[in-house]
Design a protein around this motif. Sequence first.
Motif, short mmCIF file in Angstrom:
data_model
loop_
_atom_site.label_atom_id
_atom_site.label_comp_id
_atom_site.label_asym_id
_atom_site.label_seq_id
_atom_site.Cartn_x
_atom_site.Cartn_y
_atom_site.Cartn_z
N GLY A 21 15.96 7.80 -5.17
CA GLY A 21 16.21 8.85 -6.15
C GLY A 21 15.04 9.77 -6.42
N ARG A 22 13.99 9.65 -5.65
CA ARG A 22 12.83 10.53 -5.83
C ARG A 22 12.11 10.69 -4.51
N MET A 23 11.34 11.77 -4.42
CA MET A 23 10.53 11.96 -3.23
C MET A 23 9.38 10.95 -3.17
N VAL A 24 8.88 10.74 -1.98
CA VAL A 24 7.74 9.87 -1.75
C VAL A 24 6.48 10.54 -2.29
N THR A 25 5.50 9.76 -2.73
CA THR A 25 4.24 10.34 -3.17
C THR A 25 3.22 10.32 -2.03
N PRO A 26 2.26 11.25 -2.04
CA PRO A 26 1.22 11.23 -1.01
C PRO A 26 0.43 9.93 -1.00
N GLU A 27 0.23 9.34 -2.17
CA GLU A 27 -0.54 8.11 -2.27
C GLU A 27 0.18 6.94 -1.58
N GLU A 28 1.51 6.93 -1.64
CA GLU A 28 2.27 5.88 -0.96
C GLU A 28 2.11 5.97 0.55
N VAL A 29 2.11 7.19 1.07
CA VAL A 29 1.90 7.37 2.51
C VAL A 29 0.47 6.97 2.89
N ALA A 30 -0.48 7.35 2.05
CA ALA A 30 -1.89 7.04 2.32
C ALA A 30 -2.11 5.53 2.43
N GLU A 31 -1.44 4.74 1.59
CA GLU A 31 -1.59 3.29 1.66
C GLU A 31 -1.16 2.74 3.02
N THR A 32 -0.10 3.33 3.58
CA THR A 32 0.36 2.88 4.90
C THR A 32 -0.61 3.29 5.99
N VAL A 33 -1.18 4.48 5.87
CA VAL A 33 -2.16 4.93 6.86
C VAL A 33 -3.36 4.00 6.88
N VAL A 34 -3.91 3.68 5.71
CA VAL A 34 -5.10 2.83 5.71
C VAL A 34 -4.77 1.41 6.16
N PHE A 35 -3.55 0.96 5.89
CA PHE A 35 -3.11 -0.34 6.39
C PHE A 35 -3.11 -0.37 7.92
N LEU A 36 -2.53 0.67 8.53
CA LEU A 36 -2.48 0.72 9.99
C LEU A 36 -3.87 0.86 10.61
#
Length: 249
Positions: free
Chosen positions: A209-224
């Motif tokens: 019900g909402r767009m993704v936040t930039p911070e949520e994407v960033a967490e996945t980038v640093v994980f990878l």
Amino acid sequence: MPLDDYQGLRVIVTGGASGIGRATARRFLELGARVCVLDLRPEGAPAGAEQVEVDLGDRPATTAAVERAAELLGGIDVVVNNAGISAVGDVTANDDEEWARVLSVNVTSMARVTSAALPHLRRSTAAAVVNMASIASYAGLQERVLYSATKGAVHAMTLAMATDHLPDRIRVNCVNPGTVATEFVDRMLQGFPDPVAERAALDARQPTGRMVTPEEVAETVVFLASPRNASTTGTSVAVDGGMYGLRAR
């Protein structure tokens, strides 16, 4: 994530002065990494990041910018290919010049940056490349033909690059965000007759019900990018609020 995993990690982030790129650069810095932002207008980079101004559509300039980043950081361990631009319309909407421009930034620039960084990545013991793809890589979105073509290419390129660089021990993965609430989306919305209604539709189409936040994407980038993920390569990770796999009522 333990801070020690990232202490001293040398990271370049393209398009790191805004949106997902800025959030990613900031998160790496918080975790103890050293970061250099490569951007056409790098002044928006988070505090603490090195900055290199570059037009990623130009190969000699890109090569020089990557070398400058390596000088500033003392080498390169991680490349985050995040820079991208928008394109709206069906298959009739974009002329050849726009196709060439968007492909150059969204796809070819990733090849330019990674190619220039390869000598440094090959010397690293924690080498990783993270490419920014999109939900548009695998879901048919209206009025996004050109943009979808570029992001589908990023996904395919990630798999090919991951295969090529197995002998180098360079891991290559990509992130497929859903629609992210960034300045990028705000600019894209201005191309629609009713930007407010279109934004509401973007929120509504995510199962959450909402767009993704930039911070949520960033967490996945640093994980990878984590050195602990030594067996994670050739992988695509969705950060899309369930948009790809879920069909909520």
